[in-house]
Design an enzyme around this catalytic site. Structure first.
Site, mmCIF file in Angstrom:
data_model
loop_
_atom_site.group_PDB
_atom_site.id
_atom_site.type_symbol
_atom_site.label_atom_id
_atom_site.label_comp_id
_atom_site.label_asym_id
_atom_site.label_seq_id
_atom_site.Cartn_x
_atom_site.Cartn_y
_atom_site.Cartn_z
ATOM 1 N N LYS A 1 -5.870 -3.511 -5.999
ATOM 2 C CA LYS A 1 -6.637 -4.645 -5.401
ATOM 3 C C LYS A 1 -8.323 -5.049 -5.945
ATOM 4 C CE LYS A 1 -3.165 -5.395 -3.040
ATOM 5 N NZ LYS A 1 -2.450 -6.818 -2.980
ATOM 6 N N TYR B 1 -3.413 1.843 -5.191
ATOM 7 C CA TYR B 1 -3.373 0.455 -4.522
ATOM 8 C C TYR B 1 -4.830 -0.118 -4.591
ATOM 9 C CZ TYR B 1 -2.698 -2.738 -0.231
ATOM 10 O OH TYR B 1 -2.919 -4.092 0.196
ATOM 11 N N ASN C 1 0.650 -1.235 0.024
ATOM 12 C CA ASN C 1 0.074 0.239 -0.010
ATOM 13 C C ASN C 1 0.928 1.195 0.149
ATOM 14 O OD1 ASN C 1 -1.858 2.093 0.500
ATOM 15 N ND2 ASN C 1 -3.111 0.972 1.854
HETATM 16 P P1 NAP Z 1 5.594 -7.476 3.174
HETATM 17 O O1 NAP Z 1 5.920 -7.791 4.507
HETATM 18 O O2 NAP Z 1 6.183 -6.198 2.494
HETATM 19 O O3 NAP Z 1 6.037 -8.622 2.222
HETATM 20 C C1 NAP Z 1 6.001 -8.532 0.726
HETATM 21 C C2 NAP Z 1 7.111 -8.936 0.076
HETATM 22 O O4 NAP Z 1 7.051 -8.911 -1.251
HETATM 23 C C3 NAP Z 1 8.510 -8.503 0.416
HETATM 24 O O5 NAP Z 1 9.449 -9.186 0.457
HETATM 25 C C4 NAP Z 1 8.506 -7.195 -0.811
HETATM 26 O O6 NAP Z 1 9.818 -6.882 -0.811
HETATM 27 C C5 NAP Z 1 8.010 -8.370 -1.705
HETATM 28 N N1 NAP Z 1 7.855 -7.359 -3.047
HETATM 29 C C6 NAP Z 1 6.887 -6.196 -2.974
HETATM 30 N N2 NAP Z 1 6.804 -6.001 -4.227
HETATM 31 C C7 NAP Z 1 7.660 -6.492 -4.951
HETATM 32 C C8 NAP Z 1 8.061 -6.617 -6.236
HETATM 33 N N3 NAP Z 1 7.798 -5.388 -7.237
HETATM 34 N N4 NAP Z 1 9.044 -7.535 -6.733
HETATM 35 C C9 NAP Z 1 9.404 -8.487 -5.929
HETATM 36 N N5 NAP Z 1 9.100 -8.293 -4.824
HETATM 37 C C10 NAP Z 1 8.353 -7.540 -4.082
HETATM 38 O O7 NAP Z 1 3.851 -7.381 2.800
HETATM 39 P P2 NAP Z 1 2.775 -8.226 3.428
HETATM 40 O O8 NAP Z 1 2.121 -7.222 4.379
HETATM 41 O O9 NAP Z 1 3.059 -9.283 3.608
HETATM 42 O O10 NAP Z 1 1.822 -7.944 2.066
HETATM 43 C C11 NAP Z 1 1.589 -9.119 1.311
HETATM 44 C C12 NAP Z 1 0.533 -8.908 0.257
HETATM 45 O O11 NAP Z 1 -0.826 -9.052 1.095
HETATM 46 C C13 NAP Z 1 0.150 -7.656 -0.330
HETATM 47 O O12 NAP Z 1 -0.195 -7.933 -1.628
HETATM 48 C C14 NAP Z 1 -0.567 -6.630 0.437
HETATM 49 O O13 NAP Z 1 -1.198 -5.774 -0.376
HETATM 50 C C15 NAP Z 1 -1.654 -7.802 0.833
HETATM 51 N N6 NAP Z 1 -2.293 -7.553 2.189
HETATM 52 C C16 NAP Z 1 -1.607 -7.326 3.394
HETATM 53 C C17 NAP Z 1 -2.407 -6.803 4.456
HETATM 54 C C18 NAP Z 1 -1.605 -6.949 5.844
HETATM 55 O O14 NAP Z 1 -2.476 -6.224 6.905
HETATM 56 N N7 NAP Z 1 -0.454 -6.917 6.008
HETATM 57 C C19 NAP Z 1 -3.525 -6.470 4.361
HETATM 58 C C20 NAP Z 1 -4.405 -6.566 3.036
HETATM 59 C C21 NAP Z 1 -3.642 -6.877 2.042
HETATM 60 P P3 NAP Z 1 10.509 -5.704 -0.170
HETATM 61 O O15 NAP Z 1 10.522 -5.831 1.499
HETATM 62 O O16 NAP Z 1 11.824 -5.244 -0.909
HETATM 63 O O17 NAP Z 1 9.397 -4.520 -0.449
#
Ligand code: NAP
Length: 260
Positions: free
Chosen positions: A158, A154, A95
């Site tokens: 989504k 975002y 996001n």
């Molecule tokens: P996170 O902790 O940042 O983990 C995401 C991973 O994906 C990180 O290793 C990140 O690398 C990698 N990444 C992101 N963009 C990339 C790209 N363009 N190319 C290669 N690698 C990439 O995120 P998360 O919270 O687990 O989120 C995962 C998914 O769940 C996302 O789609 C997010 O929108 C969705 N989501 C999460 C939540 C929540 O509460 N956490 C809620 C709703 C939806 P970097 O660290 O280098 O960025």
């Protein structure tokens, strides 16, 4: 329940941190082979070392998914190593707060960060998914349904992921490829932690306020709870489930606000 994932190969984007890491670990625990595709080299090397120390087969392709070539490379290297792909979990994204005030370039950049690679990876993997009757899981977000404010790119990405989930579920019926989406709401991950810590003067108070609004048990969803849904959707046990939006959020989106 045996999900029968043994020896099957699943690509997980962003698979070494947060929700993606949870899904990688759950695939491995079921005997499947996770292929992590991400730009996070350090976290990935550490996770691979942990998995391999317990004799678990796992592989990684490092690269930014915003580059189309990296999506193509991820599929090619997976096939070169294992000769098959049984499923894709499109998960990488963030996001990035590209709201209406930020302008057209920020909006386009947000779609590139969050949306295009969901399509690109499935496009390149398609011949292999046809052979395996594979499963696709798109990680979307509550923001696709609820609106948040200040995050047009975002939210658009989504929402589009949900539209693509139904579109691909329809297009891929002839190949028995199932396509489903998971919508998390509040899950503590490295990304969520850094958003809390960088956006609020009192992150602990903000976290407590958010948690107090989650109906079921007043707690965040765990990465394991998202991952459990993901491995079920990847498995043949969900063999007649396609085109669905699974909202794993402790009732955050749908239950009456008077409950919190
Ligand atoms: P996170 O902790 O940042 O983990 C995401 C991973 O994906 C990180 O290793 C990140 O690398 C990698 N990444 C992101 N963009 C990339 C790209 N363009 N190319 C290669 N690698 C990439 O995120 P998360 O919270 O687990 O989120 C995962 C998914 O769940 C996302 O789609 C997010 O929108 C969705 N989501 C999460 C939540 C929540 O509460 N956490 C809620 C709703 C939806 P970097 O660290 O280098 O960025």
């Amino acid at each position: 329940m045996d999900l029968n994932l043994k020896g099957k190969v699943f690509i997980v984007t962003g698979g070494s941190k947060g929700i993606g890491e949870g899904i990688t670990l759950a695939i491995a625990a079921e005997g499947g082979i996770p292929v992590i595709v991400t730009r996070s080299r350090e976290a990935t090397e550490s996770l691979l070392a942990t998995l391999q120390s317990t004799g678990t087969e796992a592989f990684a392709v490092i690269g930014d998914l915003q580059d189309i070539e990296n999506c193509e490379k991820a599929v090619a290297q997976t096939i070169e190593r294992y000769g098959r792909i049984d499923g894709i979990v499109n998960n990488a994204g963030a996001n990035d707060g590209a709201g209406l005030e930020k302008g057209p370039e920020a909006f386009r950049a947000s779609l590139k960060l969050n949306l295009f690679h969901y399509y690109d990876l499935v496009h390149y993997a398609l011949p292999h998914l046809k052979k395996s009757k594979g499963s696709i899981v798109n990680i979307s977000s509550k923001v696709a349904l609820t609106g948040q404010g200040g995050t047009s790119g975002y939210a658009a990405a989504k929402g589009a992921q949900l539209a693509l989930t139904r579109e691909w579920a329809a297009e891929l019926l002839p190949y028995s490829i199932r396509v489903n989406a998971i919508l998390p709401a509040e899950v503590m991950t490295p990304l969520y932690r850094s958003w809390l810590d960088s956006s609020f003067s009192n992150p602990a108070a903000k976290e407590a306020e958010i948690v107090s609004k989650i109906p079921l048990e007043k707690r965040m969803t765990t990465t394991e709870e998202i991952a459990a849904m993901a491995v079920f959707l990847l498995s043949e046990k969900s063999g007649h489930t396609t085109g669905q939006f699974l909202i794993v959020d402790g009732g955050y989106v749908h239950l009456d606000r008077s409950l919190t």
